[in-house]
Design an enzyme around this catalytic site. Structure first.
Site: not given
Length: 159
Positions: A118, A136
């Site tokens: 991330d 995402d």
């Protein structure tokens, strides 16, 4: 009138999003140590190297076998839904492509690395939103487009 599948467009979207997701994650993983952060827009957007072995907000951290099974089922359901329900609905086909690419992007990370990279770090009205990635974002946009497509579909059936 025959309802079309927009296969070339949906394949392009899926592959392009998947490549962009994997390339950005690889660049972050190779060029930044975990915890390193760069300011893009002060007090709003940062690039922060982070790893997540769970879902959003670290939910179900360390439950890789659960994620493998759920992701495979979801990918299968997306293919089924694309074939059975999205015919002739361009917006729904785009939405499913984004959902598929997002799910597959994070699945690849979990398979290869045991965790997801991330790096998109936002602060919205002083709320420090959980760090996320391109997959995402693709999943979120896909869900929004599914809801919009369903809304338009329900309006058409009432007319």
């Amino acid at each position: 009138m025959k309802k079309p599948y927009f296969v070339s467009i949906t394949l392009f979207i899926t592959i392009a999003v998947l490549i962009l997701d994997q390339v950005t994650k690889a660049v972050i993983a190779k060029s930044m140590a975990i915890g390193d952060s760069y300011t893009v827009i002060p007090k709003f957007l940062y690039i922060t190297s982070h790893r997540n072995n769970g879902a959003a907000w670290g939910i179900l951290s360390g439950r890789m076998s659960f994620f493998f099974i759920v992701t495979i089922v979801v990918l299968g359901l997306l293919v089924f839904f694309y074939i059975k329900e999205a015919k002739g609905n361009f917006l729904m086909q785009v939405a499913i492509s984004l959902l598929f690419a997002g799910a597959l992007g994070n699945f690849i990370d979990r398979m290869l690395h045991g965790e997801v990279v991330d790096f998109i770090d936002t602060k919205i009205f002083s709320y420090d939103f959980p760090i996320f990635n391109g997959a995402d974002s693709s999943l979120t946009i896909g869900v929004i487009l599914v809801l919009i497509a369903l809304l338009f579909d329900s309006r058409k059936s009432k007319v």
